[in-house]
Design an enzyme around this catalytic site. Structure first.
Site, PDB file in Angstrom:
ATOM      1  N   THR A  66       0.785  -1.233   0.000  1.00  0.00           N
ATOM      2  CA  THR A  66       0.000   0.000   0.000  1.00  0.00           C
ATOM      3  C   THR A  66       0.820   1.289   0.000  1.00  0.00           C
ATOM      4  OG1 THR A  66      -1.841  -1.084   1.055  1.00  0.00           O
ATOM      5  CG2 THR A  66      -1.720   1.291   1.352  1.00  0.00           C
TER       6      THR A  66
HETATM    7  P1  AMP Z   1      -2.063  -3.016   2.970  1.00  0.00           P
HETATM    8  O1  AMP Z   1      -2.275  -4.174   3.863  1.00  0.00           O
HETATM    9  O2  AMP Z   1      -0.642  -2.845   2.521  1.00  0.00           O
HETATM   10  O3  AMP Z   1      -3.008  -3.026   1.799  1.00  0.00           O
HETATM   11  O4  AMP Z   1      -2.480  -1.711   3.794  1.00  0.00           O
HETATM   12  C1  AMP Z   1      -3.834  -1.292   3.844  1.00  0.00           C
HETATM   13  C2  AMP Z   1      -4.058  -0.526   5.108  1.00  0.00           C
HETATM   14  O5  AMP Z   1      -3.248   0.635   5.133  1.00  0.00           O
HETATM   15  C3  AMP Z   1      -5.438   0.037   5.270  1.00  0.00           C
HETATM   16  O6  AMP Z   1      -6.362  -0.923   5.706  1.00  0.00           O
HETATM   17  C4  AMP Z   1      -5.212   1.116   6.303  1.00  0.00           C
HETATM   18  O7  AMP Z   1      -5.368   0.610   7.595  1.00  0.00           O
HETATM   19  C5  AMP Z   1      -3.767   1.499   6.116  1.00  0.00           C
HETATM   20  N1  AMP Z   1      -3.649   2.879   5.639  1.00  0.00           N
HETATM   21  C6  AMP Z   1      -4.045   3.349   4.453  1.00  0.00           C
HETATM   22  N2  AMP Z   1      -3.797   4.671   4.336  1.00  0.00           N
HETATM   23  C7  AMP Z   1      -3.226   5.041   5.495  1.00  0.00           C
HETATM   24  C8  AMP Z   1      -2.738   6.281   5.988  1.00  0.00           C
HETATM   25  N3  AMP Z   1      -2.786   7.394   5.258  1.00  0.00           N
HETATM   26  N4  AMP Z   1      -2.194   6.288   7.226  1.00  0.00           N
HETATM   27  C9  AMP Z   1      -2.113   5.157   7.962  1.00  0.00           C
HETATM   28  N5  AMP Z   1      -2.566   3.953   7.547  1.00  0.00           N
HETATM   29  C10 AMP Z   1      -3.117   3.899   6.324  1.00  0.00           C
HETATM   30 ZN    ZN Z   2      -3.164  -1.450  -0.409  1.00  0.00          ZN
HETATM   31 ZN    ZN Z   3      -3.844  -4.797   1.747  1.00  0.00          ZN
END
Ligand code: AMP
Ligand code: ZN
Ligand code: ZN
Length: 402
Positions: A66
């Site tokens: 992400t």
């Molecule tokens: P991933 O598992 O790599 O897809 O990360 C997704 C998660 O990133 C989401 O469910 C959020 O909890 C977190 N996330 C997304 N944007 C932000 C942000 N700006 N600040 C902190 N956490 C975030």
């Molecule tokens: Zn993501």
């Molecule tokens: Zn994810």
């Protein structure tokens, strides 16, 4: 003579008002919206946007996580160059601190983000107002600059209220109204992790987010505001299973390393004095797993020069996961990402519509860094040098794209 003056005056008025009336640019990220979800018949708003505009399957940058990919989309730089090399990382120049998405102090610390320049910073420097309805990096004063309008990340804020916030910003008087706005939704990614990419829950989340985008379109229309809307995802989602789990201790002895990330890939730091042992045990190919040293990744990953990249990186075959027995989570996900960006499961959605776009253009797959020059152009922001190119998306733009 008088006629000519009137003509000149009216031309000038037209030029001024058309400059002021540049459509808004809204960049929407639907976290984890895999490219093929668009064909499931569960997102009528996005399907209509694709029919009236452009669509594609987009290749994420490596690693397909992400934070690295949101920063690639907004800086045009691949993670190795934008500095957000993973959701979890360390930097020898920032000793004693681990960057994690859940570490608020790190997320707001510009030192992690300063290697790239997000588009909202470039906009603000040029006197163009920007607003972020969430986006990784938007809570830090990158290069000392923040978006004019932003909110601290709050996952519990509903999709509708995120949209309503954007509409409230669009309601500001024209001199305060942002020209460039980001909007972020996490629901589809969360459901993909919990229930898997083929689940009814993912489809329901896609429908919910799609309805929120419909609410945005309707709200803008009711306000008579033109907008170019670009919808992207940061990565896709692959089904994972307990039958396809790998344990790193089957290759390297416990007690010789520590891990920064596990799951769709593992990053390892050998413990002091164990560097040669870990290197010899891991670097190379194993069943369903390949490990590289920092600096020796395949060229197509464009990864591994940044000192923040962990010394050893192990990538499973797509759909397999890798854990340490010492750090195996007791909760098992049904889906994840972080796999090879070339895997179809990692492909991310791209849909764009608005006055700048031709109707019904299906573009060939392109790299997500190419979104940056597109969005900069739509918003009238001079793009910084980047890893992206407008060329793959140019066929979707009207000749005098606004
Ligand atoms: P991933 O598992 O790599 O897809 O990360 C997704 C998660 O990133 C989401 O469910 C959020 O909890 C977190 N996330 C997304 N944007 C932000 C942000 N700006 N600040 C902190 N956490 C975030
Ligand atoms: Zn993501
Ligand atoms: Zn994810």
């Amino acid at each position: 003579m008088r006629k000519i003056l009137i003509l000149i005056a009216s031309c000038f008025a037209f030029a001024t008002s058309s400059a002021l009336a540049r459509p808004l640019t809204v960049l929407i990220s639907i976290d984890g919206f895999r490219a093929d979800y668009l064909g499931r018949g569960v997102t009528p708003t996005m399907s209509a946007m694709a029919a009236g505009g452009a669509s594609a399957a987009m290749r994420p940058s490596f690693p397909s996580k992400t934070f690295p990919n949101h920063y690639a989309l907004i800086t045009g730089l691949r993670p190795d160059r934008n500095g957000i090399v993973d959701n979890n990382m360390e930097d020898p120049a920032i000793p004693g601190v681990s960057f994690r998405m859940s570490n608020h102090d790190a997320v707001v610390d510009r030192r992690w983000w300063d290697q790239g320049e997000p588009l909202w910073v470039t906009a603000e420097k040029a006197g163009i107002r920007s607003a972020t309805m969430f986006w990784p990096g938007s809570e830090a004063a990158v290069h000392g600059v923040r978006p004019s309008l932003w909110l601290p990340f709050d996952q519990s804020k509903s999709a509708e209220s995120r949209v309503d916030q954007v509409l409230a910003w669009a309601d500001l008087p024209s001199e305060q109204r942002p020209q460039f706005i980001t909007l972020y939704f996490d629901d589809v990614d969360t459901m993909g992790h919990t229930y898997g990419p083929e689940s009814a829950e993912v489809n329901a989340a896609a429908t919910r987010v799609d309805a929120a985008i419909g609410r945005l379109e309707a709200g803008l229309k009711a306000r008579n505001l033109e907008a170019n809307i670009v919808v992207v995802a940061d990565h896709g989602m692959a089904a994972v299973s307990e039958d396809r789990e790998l344990f790193i201790e089957d290759h390297v002895p416990a007690g010789t390393f520590r891990t920064l990330a596990t799951g769709a890939f593992m990053t390892l730091v050998p413990l002091p004095g164990q560097e040669a042992v870990v290197d010899k045990a891991l670097v190379g190919s194993h069943d369903h797993l390949t490990c590289w040293r920092r600096g020796q990744f395949p060229a197509r990953f464009h990864y591994g020069q940044n000192p923040r990249v962990a010394p050893i990186f192990c990538l499973p075959q797509t759909g397999w996961t890798v854990y340490s027995r010492a750090r195996k989570p007791n909760y098992l996900e049904k889906g994840t990402h972080g796999f090879d960006p070339a895997a179809p499961e990692m492909a991310a959605v791209f849909v764009a519509s608005g006055p700048a776009f031709k109707a019904g253009v299906r573009l060939a797959t392109f790299d997500n860094v190419d979104v940056y020059p597109l969005v900069a152009r739509l918003a009238g922001i001079v793009a910084q040098p980047s890893d992206g190119s407008l060329a793959p998306v140019r066929p979707a733009l009207k000749p005098k794209g606004r």
